[in-house]
Every structure is written in C-alpha cells, then in structure tokens.
Motif scaffolding. Structure first.
Motif, PDB file in Angstrom:
ATOM      1  N   GLU A  23      12.991  -3.816  -9.366  1.00  0.00           N
ATOM      2  CA  GLU A  23      12.557  -2.463  -9.723  1.00  0.00           C
ATOM      3  C   GLU A  23      11.498  -2.547 -10.825  1.00  0.00           C
ATOM      4  O   GLU A  23      10.482  -1.833 -10.781  1.00  0.00           O
ATOM      5  N   GLY A  24      11.737  -3.422 -11.798  1.00  0.00           N
ATOM      6  CA  GLY A  24      10.789  -3.582 -12.888  1.00  0.00           C
ATOM      7  C   GLY A  24       9.465  -4.161 -12.419  1.00  0.00           C
ATOM      8  O   GLY A  24       8.389  -3.704 -12.830  1.00  0.00           O
ATOM      9  N   VAL A  25       9.521  -5.172 -11.551  1.00  0.00           N
ATOM     10  CA  VAL A  25       8.294  -5.806 -11.055  1.00  0.00           C
ATOM     11  C   VAL A  25       7.449  -4.809 -10.256  1.00  0.00           C
ATOM     12  O   VAL A  25       6.230  -4.684 -10.466  1.00  0.00           O
ATOM     13  N   PHE A  26       8.093  -4.072  -9.341  1.00  0.00           N
ATOM     14  CA  PHE A  26       7.345  -3.103  -8.542  1.00  0.00           C
ATOM     15  C   PHE A  26       6.817  -1.962  -9.413  1.00  0.00           C
ATOM     16  O   PHE A  26       5.705  -1.471  -9.203  1.00  0.00           O
ATOM     17  N   SER A  27       7.593  -1.560 -10.419  1.00  0.00           N
ATOM     18  CA  SER A  27       7.126  -0.532 -11.352  1.00  0.00           C
ATOM     19  C   SER A  27       5.904  -1.023 -12.132  1.00  0.00           C
ATOM     20  O   SER A  27       4.940  -0.280 -12.333  1.00  0.00           O
ATOM     21  N   ASP A  28       5.969  -2.276 -12.590  1.00  0.00           N
ATOM     22  CA  ASP A  28       4.847  -2.853 -13.349  1.00  0.00           C
ATOM     23  C   ASP A  28       3.572  -2.919 -12.494  1.00  0.00           C
ATOM     24  O   ASP A  28       2.470  -2.633 -12.969  1.00  0.00           O
ATOM     25  N   TYR A  29       3.741  -3.308 -11.227  1.00  0.00           N
ATOM     26  CA  TYR A  29       2.589  -3.347 -10.320  1.00  0.00           C
ATOM     27  C   TYR A  29       1.987  -1.947 -10.178  1.00  0.00           C
ATOM     28  O   TYR A  29       0.762  -1.767 -10.210  1.00  0.00           O
ATOM     29  N   LEU A  30       2.863  -0.967  -9.999  1.00  0.00           N
ATOM     30  CA  LEU A  30       2.413   0.402  -9.807  1.00  0.00           C
ATOM     31  C   LEU A  30       1.686   0.918 -11.051  1.00  0.00           C
ATOM     32  O   LEU A  30       0.646   1.587 -10.954  1.00  0.00           O
ATOM     33  N   PRO A  35       0.817  -1.224   0.000  1.00  0.00           N
ATOM     34  CA  PRO A  35       0.000   0.000   0.000  1.00  0.00           C
ATOM     35  C   PRO A  35       0.849   1.271   0.000  1.00  0.00           C
ATOM     36  O   PRO A  35       0.450   2.291  -0.588  1.00  0.00           O
ATOM     37  N   GLU A  36       2.025   1.221   0.643  1.00  0.00           N
ATOM     38  CA  GLU A  36       2.915   2.390   0.635  1.00  0.00           C
ATOM     39  C   GLU A  36       3.437   2.651  -0.777  1.00  0.00           C
ATOM     40  O   GLU A  36       3.623   3.801  -1.183  1.00  0.00           O
ATOM     41  N   LEU A  37       3.674   1.574  -1.528  1.00  0.00           N
ATOM     42  CA  LEU A  37       4.068   1.732  -2.928  1.00  0.00           C
ATOM     43  C   LEU A  37       2.935   2.368  -3.730  1.00  0.00           C
ATOM     44  O   LEU A  37       3.151   3.317  -4.498  1.00  0.00           O
ATOM     45  N   PHE A  38       1.722   1.849  -3.539  1.00  0.00           N
ATOM     46  CA  PHE A  38       0.581   2.355  -4.290  1.00  0.00           C
ATOM     47  C   PHE A  38       0.287   3.824  -3.954  1.00  0.00           C
ATOM     48  O   PHE A  38      -0.139   4.590  -4.818  1.00  0.00           O
ATOM     49  N   ARG A  39       0.528   4.228  -2.705  1.00  0.00           N
ATOM     50  CA  ARG A  39       0.254   5.614  -2.290  1.00  0.00           C
ATOM     51  C   ARG A  39       1.367   6.577  -2.689  1.00  0.00           C
ATOM     52  O   ARG A  39       1.222   7.786  -2.534  1.00  0.00           O
ATOM     53  N   GLY A  40       2.494   6.036  -3.150  1.00  0.00           N
ATOM     54  CA  GLY A  40       3.614   6.896  -3.519  1.00  0.00           C
ATOM     55  C   GLY A  40       4.559   7.195  -2.391  1.00  0.00           C
ATOM     56  O   GLY A  40       5.481   8.013  -2.543  1.00  0.00           O
ATOM     57  N   ASN A  41       4.359   6.554  -1.244  1.00  0.00           N
ATOM     58  CA  ASN A  41       5.256   6.776  -0.108  1.00  0.00           C
ATOM     59  C   ASN A  41       6.565   6.006  -0.241  1.00  0.00           C
ATOM     60  O   ASN A  41       7.543   6.297   0.443  1.00  0.00           O
ATOM     61  N   LEU A  42       6.576   4.990  -1.077  1.00  0.00           N
ATOM     62  CA  LEU A  42       7.788   4.246  -1.413  1.00  0.00           C
ATOM     63  C   LEU A  42       7.893   4.172  -2.925  1.00  0.00           C
ATOM     64  O   LEU A  42       6.878   4.011  -3.621  1.00  0.00           O
ATOM     65  N   THR A  43       9.098   4.292  -3.452  1.00  0.00           N
ATOM     66  CA  THR A  43       9.303   4.148  -4.889  1.00  0.00           C
ATOM     67  C   THR A  43       9.681   2.703  -5.212  1.00  0.00           C
ATOM     68  O   THR A  43      10.142   1.956  -4.331  1.00  0.00           O
ATOM     69  N   PRO A  44       9.527   2.271  -6.465  1.00  0.00           N
ATOM     70  CA  PRO A  44       9.975   0.932  -6.855  1.00  0.00           C
ATOM     71  C   PRO A  44      11.456   0.695  -6.556  1.00  0.00           C
ATOM     72  O   PRO A  44      11.843  -0.416  -6.174  1.00  0.00           O
ATOM     73  N   VAL A  45      12.275   1.741  -6.709  1.00  0.00           N
ATOM     74  CA  VAL A  45      13.706   1.595  -6.416  1.00  0.00           C
ATOM     75  C   VAL A  45      13.923   1.323  -4.940  1.00  0.00           C
ATOM     76  O   VAL A  45      14.722   0.450  -4.549  1.00  0.00           O
ATOM     77  N   GLU A  46      13.209   2.053  -4.079  1.00  0.00           N
ATOM     78  CA  GLU A  46      13.337   1.847  -2.629  1.00  0.00           C
ATOM     79  C   GLU A  46      12.842   0.461  -2.234  1.00  0.00           C
ATOM     80  O   GLU A  46      13.465  -0.219  -1.400  1.00  0.00           O
ATOM     81  N   MET A  47      11.740   0.032  -2.829  1.00  0.00           N
ATOM     82  CA  MET A  47      11.216  -1.305  -2.549  1.00  0.00           C
ATOM     83  C   MET A  47      12.235  -2.367  -2.961  1.00  0.00           C
ATOM     84  O   MET A  47      12.488  -3.333  -2.217  1.00  0.00           O
ATOM     85  N   ALA A  48      12.808  -2.194  -4.144  1.00  0.00           N
ATOM     86  CA  ALA A  48      13.768  -3.180  -4.637  1.00  0.00           C
ATOM     87  C   ALA A  48      14.992  -3.263  -3.729  1.00  0.00           C
ATOM     88  O   ALA A  48      15.527  -4.354  -3.479  1.00  0.00           O
ATOM     89  N   LYS A  49      15.455  -2.105  -3.218  1.00  0.00           N
ATOM     90  CA  LYS A  49      16.598  -2.106  -2.300  1.00  0.00           C
ATOM     91  C   LYS A  49      16.284  -2.894  -1.035  1.00  0.00           C
ATOM     92  O   LYS A  49      17.147  -3.564  -0.469  1.00  0.00           O
ATOM     93  N   ASP A  50      15.036  -2.816  -0.584  1.00  0.00           N
ATOM     94  CA  ASP A  50      14.638  -3.523   0.638  1.00  0.00           C
ATOM     95  C   ASP A  50      14.560  -5.032   0.438  1.00  0.00           C
ATOM     96  O   ASP A  50      14.724  -5.792   1.394  1.00  0.00           O
TER      97      ASP A  50
END
Length: 330
Positions: free
Chosen positions: A319-326, A224-239
């Motif tokens: 990064e690509g997977v999280f971007s695609d989801y977004l 949900p933080e990704l969807f709200r823009g509070n996390l970026t795909p790059v930040e998610m991927a780093k985690d």
C-alpha cells in the motif's frame, strides 16, 4: 547434491582452469570465497568443484563414474557437507556451523579430502560466522571450504581475509544468449529476460520457468489504472501482496532507475525495461531525479529487509509503495 554436476557452466571456465591446476599441483587454498552477483551460477560451480575434488580420477572434471562420483550423485558422500539456510531468507545458525566444525575435524572416510560448501555465506549470523573462524584458522588436514556469496561485503572481514577470492563477473552476453537459447526458442524473449535479469543467465532462466514475463505484464498493465485513479493503492496491494514481493519490488525499483537514466539522456542500451519506454519517459518528464532516487532507495531497502527475513506486513508495505508511486505524479 541432488544431481551430479561434473562441469562448470560455459562462462565459468576462466575461474575453473586455474583452480584445477592448483588442485593438481597441490597448491589449492584450504578456503575459497566465490563472489559475484546473484544468478550467475556460483552455487553450481561450488558443487562441480566439490565433485571434482572428491573424484577418484585425475581428470580436468569429475569423471562421473568412480565410487566417489556415484556417492556424490546419490547425495550420500560421507566427506561432503553442504550448509544453507533452513528456509529462504533465514540465517545460517551457530548450530549448523558447529556441525561444520565437527565435520572438519574428522578423518575423510574415503581417504581423500573433505569438502564443505556454505551457500550463501553472508547468511551466517554473527555467532555462526565467529564459530566458523576457528576452523578457517586451523583447518583439518585435506579439508576444503567453499563459501559462495552475492554480498561478500556483508561478511566478517576476518572470514574474507582467510579465503582465496574467486570473482565471478556477469557473463559475456553472447555466452548467456547461447546457453539460454538451448532452453528458450524465442530470441526476443531471451534478450528481454537478460535485460530484466541485468545479464544474469540463471536468473533469466528462472524467470522464464516461472512465467515471470506474464506476471510482470499484469503489473505493468495495472499501473496506468493506478495513475488514472481507477485503482487505489489499497486495491493494488490486495491484488499483489500474496505474490513474490521481492520480485515486484525489484521491478518497481528498476523502473525508477531507468527513469533517472532517461532524464540523464543515457544510452538506451543501459535501460533494463526497454519495453516500457513510454511509461518510463512519462515518469522522467514529470518527476525530479532526486525524488525518483529517494523512492528507489526506499523500495530497495524494503526489499533487502524481506530478503533478510524481516517479518513485514506485505499488504501495508505494498500500500505504501503504490501510494508513493502515485504521489510522484500528483
């Protein structure tokens, strides 16, 4: 064999009984192919059958106390050979199969059979598979090959055709629950793990032992933080890039599967991620089925590439997977 496995798992008796009857009547095939989805214990069945074939007694299971069983327990039986990839995701190479062929030509040192287990058999590269054909076509006397595979369709047809197929379906849920309940006290967790494991009890047990629910929960809370823009795909991927990427991709692919099922008004019992109904329903209402399936297929192709040992950049992949989801939701 690192430990003695004298009996098959509770849900495997239907496969066990006819094989032992054929063994006792001298009609057992020289090559068996155990096939079925991951996580149902085919590898353990292969070891239990190997132990029984090598046992000096004539019981329904390996006795556990004869000289042969003691050698099996110690992992030093001279007439048993187990072949597997040198590391997870790597192929079984031709040099390993050459050792198999040499082993198959020898006389059994204990005066009985020689048993060769190859697991997973689909991991043989093309040269290794072709090298094995000679031994399967002209096996030495009293040599038993036991091949185990979760993807038997990926194997050479010429190998499959030389083996007796033994099929292992997903166990009945009641048997899986009973077995898991001996290890996991909370019945709700047992049910949830089986759902996430698509009914495969060994996978569910592995997930419990590795605290998978907590790890998955952390990812679920981050989405949900990704969807709200509070996390970026790059930040998610780093985690997440240092974790179990194939497992993560499996979860994210299954969410898309479940969202499609909800769009099609499927029965809730068919939903793997029933604890995520709100998120899945949100995806189902916002995105067309075709888009969900395209991304699901892409994710599962990437997962398969990783399982086959592809040297992918996991940071960039995620990064690509999280971007695609977004992008599904914007």
């Amino acid at each position: 064999m690192n430990s003695f496995l004298g009996k098959p798992l509770p849900w495997q008796e239907v496969q066990w009984k006819p094989l032992i009857q054929r063994l006792q009547s001298g009609l057992l095939s020289h090559a068996l192919l155990l096939k079925g989805v991951p996580g149902i214990g085919k590898g353990l069945f292969a070891k239990a059958l190997a132990a029984r074939v090598l046992c000096n007694e004539d019981g329904f299971y390996a006795c556990g106390h004869c000289k042969s069983c003691e050698l099996v327990k110690a992992g030093t039986h001279p007439d048993f050979l187990e072949v597997e990839p040198e590391s997870t995701g790597k192929p079984i190479k031709i040099d390993q199969i050459r050792q198999v062929n040499e082993f198959a030509r020898k006389t059994a040192q204990q005066g009985g059979r020689r048993v060769i287990v190859i697991n997973p058999a689909e991991a043989m590269n093309i040269n290794a598979a072709n090298a094995l054909l000679k031994s399967l076509e002209e096996p030495g006397g009293d040599t038993l090959f036991i091949l185990s595979s979760a993807r038997s369709g990926d194997m050479l047809p010429t190998i499959r055709s030389r083996c007796q197929m033994v099929t292992f379906p997903v166990p009945e849920r009641t048997l899986s629950i009973a077995w898991l309940s001996d290890h996991i006290a909370d019945s709700l967790i047992v049910e949830q793990l089986l759902d996430l494991a698509s009914g495969s009890p060994m996978t569910a047990r592995f997930m419990f032992d590795n605290d998978t629910l907590a790890i998955r929960g952390r990812l679920v809370n981050a989405m949900p933080e990704l969807f709200r823009g509070n996390l970026t795909p790059v930040e998610m991927a780093k985690d997440w890039h240092a974790g179990n990427i194939t497992e993560l991709l499996s979860w994210m692919g299954s969410w898309l599967d479940d969202a499609v099922k909800l769009k099609l008004a499927a029965d809730e019992s068919s939903i793997r991620n029933r604890d995520l109904i709100r998120m899945l329903d949100y995806l189902a209402k916002k995105v067309e089925s075709s888009e969900l399936l395209v991304l699901r297929d892409k994710i599962m192709r990437q997962r398969q590439q990783l399982l086959e040992g592809a040297n992918l950049n996991c940071q960039m992949l995620l990064e690509g997977v999280f971007s695609d989801y977004l992008e599904l939701l914007v």
